[in-house]
Enzyme design. Structure first.
Site, PDB file in Angstrom:
ATOM      1  N   GLU A  11       8.551   3.007  14.464  1.00 24.30           N
ATOM      2  CA  GLU A  11       9.369   3.395  13.305  1.00 24.30           C
ATOM      3  C   GLU A  11       9.345   4.906  13.192  1.00 24.30           C
ATOM      4  OE1 GLU A  11       7.825   1.088   9.937  1.00 24.30           O
ATOM      5  OE2 GLU A  11       9.433  -0.360  10.298  1.00 24.30           O
TER       6      GLU A  11
ATOM      7  N   ASN B 284       0.806  -1.232   0.000  1.00 32.80           N
ATOM      8  CA  ASN B 284       0.000   0.000   0.000  1.00 32.80           C
ATOM      9  C   ASN B 284       0.840   1.284   0.000  1.00 32.80           C
ATOM     10  OD1 ASN B 284       0.743  -0.442   2.668  1.00 32.80           O
ATOM     11  ND2 ASN B 284      -1.195   0.248   3.521  1.00 32.80           N
TER      12      ASN B 284
ATOM     13  N   GLU C 141       4.788  -3.794  12.371  1.00 33.02           N
ATOM     14  CA  GLU C 141       3.832  -2.720  12.072  1.00 33.02           C
ATOM     15  C   GLU C 141       2.656  -3.383  11.383  1.00 33.02           C
ATOM     16  OE1 GLU C 141       4.019   0.369  12.953  1.00 33.02           O
ATOM     17  OE2 GLU C 141       6.102   0.528  13.585  1.00 33.02           O
TER      18      GLU C 141
ATOM     19  N   CYS D 192      -3.175   1.507   6.856  1.00 42.05           N
ATOM     20  CA  CYS D 192      -3.365   0.949   8.188  1.00 42.05           C
ATOM     21  C   CYS D 192      -3.925   2.011   9.134  1.00 42.05           C
ATOM     22  CB  CYS D 192      -2.037   0.424   8.718  1.00 42.05           C
ATOM     23  SG  CYS D 192      -0.739   1.669   8.631  1.00 42.05           S
TER      24      CYS D 192
HETATM   25  P1  NAP Z   1       0.321  -8.998   4.017  1.00 43.81           P
HETATM   26  O1  NAP Z   1      -0.502  -9.895   3.196  1.00 43.81           O
HETATM   27  O2  NAP Z   1       0.517  -9.333   5.433  1.00 43.81           O
HETATM   28  O3  NAP Z   1       1.719  -8.869   3.258  1.00 43.81           O
HETATM   29  C1  NAP Z   1       2.727  -8.025   3.725  1.00 43.81           C
HETATM   30  C2  NAP Z   1       4.060  -8.540   3.241  1.00 43.81           C
HETATM   31  O4  NAP Z   1       4.295  -9.813   3.833  1.00 43.81           O
HETATM   32  C3  NAP Z   1       4.140  -8.759   1.733  1.00 43.81           C
HETATM   33  O5  NAP Z   1       5.445  -8.463   1.306  1.00 43.81           O
HETATM   34  C4  NAP Z   1       3.852 -10.233   1.611  1.00 43.81           C
HETATM   35  O6  NAP Z   1       4.366 -10.836   0.448  1.00 43.81           O
HETATM   36  C5  NAP Z   1       4.564 -10.764   2.823  1.00 43.81           C
HETATM   37  N1  NAP Z   1       4.092 -12.071   3.259  1.00 43.81           N
HETATM   38  C6  NAP Z   1       2.871 -12.608   3.117  1.00 43.81           C
HETATM   39  N2  NAP Z   1       2.854 -13.851   3.669  1.00 43.81           N
HETATM   40  C7  NAP Z   1       4.097 -14.086   4.156  1.00 43.81           C
HETATM   41  C8  NAP Z   1       4.706 -15.177   4.824  1.00 43.81           C
HETATM   42  N3  NAP Z   1       4.040 -16.290   5.115  1.00 43.81           N
HETATM   43  N4  NAP Z   1       6.010 -15.074   5.173  1.00 43.81           N
HETATM   44  C9  NAP Z   1       6.714 -13.956   4.899  1.00 43.81           C
HETATM   45  N5  NAP Z   1       6.185 -12.894   4.256  1.00 43.81           N
HETATM   46  C10 NAP Z   1       4.881 -12.952   3.900  1.00 43.81           C
HETATM   47  O7  NAP Z   1      -0.256  -7.503   4.009  1.00 43.81           O
HETATM   48  P2  NAP Z   1      -0.619  -6.610   2.748  1.00 43.81           P
HETATM   49  O8  NAP Z   1      -1.940  -7.052   2.246  1.00 43.81           O
HETATM   50  O9  NAP Z   1       0.513  -6.540   1.788  1.00 43.81           O
HETATM   51  O10 NAP Z   1      -0.706  -5.174   3.412  1.00 43.81           O
HETATM   52  C11 NAP Z   1      -1.838  -4.718   4.042  1.00 43.81           C
HETATM   53  C12 NAP Z   1      -1.726  -4.880   5.537  1.00 43.81           C
HETATM   54  O11 NAP Z   1      -0.576  -4.180   6.008  1.00 43.81           O
HETATM   55  C13 NAP Z   1      -2.884  -4.276   6.274  1.00 43.81           C
HETATM   56  O12 NAP Z   1      -3.269  -5.103   7.327  1.00 43.81           O
HETATM   57  C14 NAP Z   1      -2.311  -2.960   6.795  1.00 43.81           C
HETATM   58  O13 NAP Z   1      -2.999  -2.440   7.906  1.00 43.81           O
HETATM   59  C15 NAP Z   1      -0.927  -3.347   7.102  1.00 43.81           C
HETATM   60  N6  NAP Z   1      -0.050  -2.159   7.149  1.00 43.81           N
HETATM   61  C16 NAP Z   1       0.408  -1.735   8.365  1.00 43.81           C
HETATM   62  C17 NAP Z   1       1.198  -0.597   8.453  1.00 43.81           C
HETATM   63  C18 NAP Z   1       1.699  -0.122   9.780  1.00 43.81           C
HETATM   64  O14 NAP Z   1       2.622   0.700   9.786  1.00 43.81           O
HETATM   65  N7  NAP Z   1       1.177  -0.584  10.913  1.00 43.81           N
HETATM   66  C19 NAP Z   1       1.520   0.114   7.296  1.00 43.81           C
HETATM   67  C20 NAP Z   1       1.044  -0.347   6.079  1.00 43.81           C
HETATM   68  C21 NAP Z   1       0.260  -1.487   6.018  1.00 43.81           C
HETATM   69  P3  NAP Z   1       3.404 -11.119  -0.812  1.00 43.81           P
HETATM   70  O15 NAP Z   1       3.094  -9.814  -1.370  1.00 43.81           O
HETATM   71  O16 NAP Z   1       4.194 -11.924  -1.741  1.00 43.81           O
HETATM   72  O17 NAP Z   1       2.194 -11.816  -0.277  1.00 43.81           O
END
Ligand code: NAP
Length: 508
Positions: A478, A171, A270, A304
């Site tokens: 962060e 995102n 995060e 997020c």
């Molecule tokens: P995600 O599905 O958890 O993926 C995040 C990252 O983790 C991607 O690079 C993904 O790779 C990788 N990943 C997925 N499964 C994994 C595994 N089993 N082992 C290691 N890495 C793995 O989240 P997203 O859909 O990309 O992002 C949205 C989420 O991020 C939301 O929940 C949002 O709230 C959160 N977010 C939080 C913050 C914060 O600062 N708190 C900031 C931004 C976003 P792939 O792309 O290859 O699946």
């Protein structure tokens, strides 16, 4: 107004092909671009059309381990680099990102979908982390003190954690990277970065810049993959990495925490959010509507920090809903590359389907649609800006991240009632409060269960502030002065003697 700009046969701006042709598409390991060992690649898609933009290397587990070995091999060189050298690398990267902001923003819009103006904003935000942590590199402090009994001395030093694994979401494809890479370099750590498979291009372009500014080979490595779990797990469990910094969903974060337990890695998490946005009767309503637009619509709601539950006190609920719906209905939906567009597509079909399901569930439970409410069945993954009122706290969207341009409004009576509603979630990233009553502001800020609070403001992200959540929204911070601490280990040296002067003289 949406106007037509010159486009190629795929409807992309004329410069798009040039920018896509310039971006590296390999893995970056030990200072060199290279294909995956298997030779596999995967397609990066344009969410506005579903069409392939370009394909990039699809790493397997052996590629990941090679990258981690390179980070381990470069560990000492990076740890021994001077603070001034790290400052220079980061400032050179800051300058390069700033100079190339237009092309980086276009690349980001192409792969992620956000409107160009927002992508430009993210590039600036991303660059600011590099500048902020350049400064932090010069401020790594230690300590020296006498023990309470006066018989020994304490020397406290901070040293780089070592090789780190950095995993980022789609995102904010660049800023979530620099928020980790900046402090890693500033602290003298090496890293392997894994961007999300939907948006690898912004990270590859950034890594090319880091390469150009002269960072040592192996200090920053990148693997792109569609096998995130299979590639990252052996690296996490190997014992070569000393830290994992992850930004993404709570669900994946929990799984990674379990894996990190095996070698007791340092972790920064995060994770997801479910932000309450609270408007009291005495708020400045113009400000509150502006704040809600920012908190809800930044990144099309795919943040997020997005306002996920909007609670409005009964006396102003109807008026607030009317004004917000008017503003939301006036937004222009379309491909982010097109001039005048303020709402781009969602990231993929699954995201579009989830938003549709959450809205249908809320409507089944009695919500009323003031504007929007139906996904566009045409090309691309668009969803219209939507305002719902009378949303039941039992709706799925009150408990789950919407991650889309949907503002759910629920009215409330008293401060106690809204505080209970706001804290009734397993998440705890950020909360927003609009009121002109100082006592109430402070009561709310103290009692809301979140790592951050926006008081009469709808955006809290700032490179100089400590960003992070509590409860299931994460661990660690962060940015700010704390961001670099996540990449430093504290070592304490107990120093024997010196003995009191009289005893020392007696020796002679
Ligand atoms: P995600 O599905 O958890 O993926 C995040 C990252 O983790 C991607 O690079 C993904 O790779 C990788 N990943 C997925 N499964 C994994 C595994 N089993 N082992 C290691 N890495 C793995 O989240 P997203 O859909 O990309 O992002 C949205 C989420 O991020 C939301 O929940 C949002 O709230 C959160 N977010 C939080 C913050 C914060 O600062 N708190 C900031 C931004 C976003 P792939 O792309 O290859 O699946």
């Amino acid at each position: 107004m949406v106007t037509d700009t010159p486009t190629d046969e795929h409807g992309l701006p004329a410069r798009a092909q040039e920018v896509l042709a310039a971006v590296p598409t390999g893995l970056f390991v030990a200072g060199a671009w290279q294909p995956a060992a298997s030779g596999d690649t995967f397609a990066v898609l344009d969410p506005a059309t579903g069409r392939e933009l370009v394909s990039v290397a699809d790493a397997g587990p052996e590629d990941g381990m090679r990258a981690l070995q390179a980070a381990a091999d470069a560990r000492s060189e990076m740890a021994e680099s001077s603070p001034k050298q790290r400052y220079d690398w980061l400032m050179a990267a800051y300058q390069a990102v700033t100079e190339r902001a237009d092309e980086l923003a276009l690349l980001m819009t192409l792969e992620m979908g956000k409107p160009l103006a927002e992508a430009r904003g993210e590039v600036t935000y991303a660059a600011e982390f590099l500048r902020h942590f350049a400064g932090e590199a010069l401020r790594i402090e230690g300590g020296y003190q006498r023990s309470p009994a006066g018989d020994t001395r304490f020397l406290v030093m901070r040293q780089p954690v070592g090789p780190t694994l950095l995993i980022t979401p789609w995102n904010f494809p660049m800023a979530m990277g620099t928020r980790k890479i900046g402090p890693a370099i500033a602290a003298g750590c090496t890293s392997v970065i894994k961007p999300a498979h939907q948006t690898p291009l912004s990270m590859l372009a950034l890594v090319e810049i880091l390469h150009e500014v002269g960072l040592p080979a192996g200090s920053v490595n990148t693997v792109t993959t569609t096998h995130a779990g299979a590639v990252m797990e052996p690296m996490i469990r190997s014992g070569l990495a000393r830290k994992l910094s992850f930004t993404g969903s709570t669900q994946v974060g929990k799984k990674l925490l379990e894996q990190c337990a095996e070698k007791v890695l340092r972790t920064s998490m995060e994770l997801g959010g479910n932000a309450p946005f609270i408007v009291f009767d005495d708020a400045d309503l113009d400000d509150a509507v502006d704040g809600a637009m920012a908190a809800k619509m930044r990144n099309m709601g795919e943040a997020c920090t997005a306002a996920n539950r909007i609670y409005v006190q009964e006396g102003v609920a109807e008026e607030f809903g009317r004004r917000l719906a008017e503003r939301m209905a006036a937004l222009k939906v379309g491909p982010g590359t097109r001039e005048g567009v303020t709402v781009g597509p969602l990231i993929d079909e699954a995201a579009q389907d989830k938003v549709s399901e959450l809205v249908a569930d809320a409507v089944r439970r009695g919500a009323q649609v003031l504007t929007g409410g139906e996904a566009d069945p045409g090309q691309g993954y668009f969803y219209p800006p939507t305002v719902l009122t009378h949303v039941s706290p039992q709706s799925r969207m009150a408990a789950e991240e919407i991650f889309g341009p949907v503002a759910p409004l629920t009215s409330f009576g008293t401060e106690e009632e809204v505080l209970a509603l706001a804290n009734d979630t397993s998440y705890g990233l950020v909360s927003y409060v609009y009121t002109r009553d100082l006592d109430r502001s402070l009561r709310m800020a103290e009692q809301l269960e979140s790592g951050m609070v926006g008081l009469n403001q709808g955006v809290v992200s700032n490179p100089a502030a400590p960003f992070g959540g509590i409860k299931e929204s994460g661990l660690g911070r962060e940015g700010g002065a704390l961001g670099i601490e996540e990449f430093l280990e504290v070592k304490y040296v107990g120093i024997g003697g010196p003995r009191p002067r009289a005893a020392a003289q007696g020796d002679g």
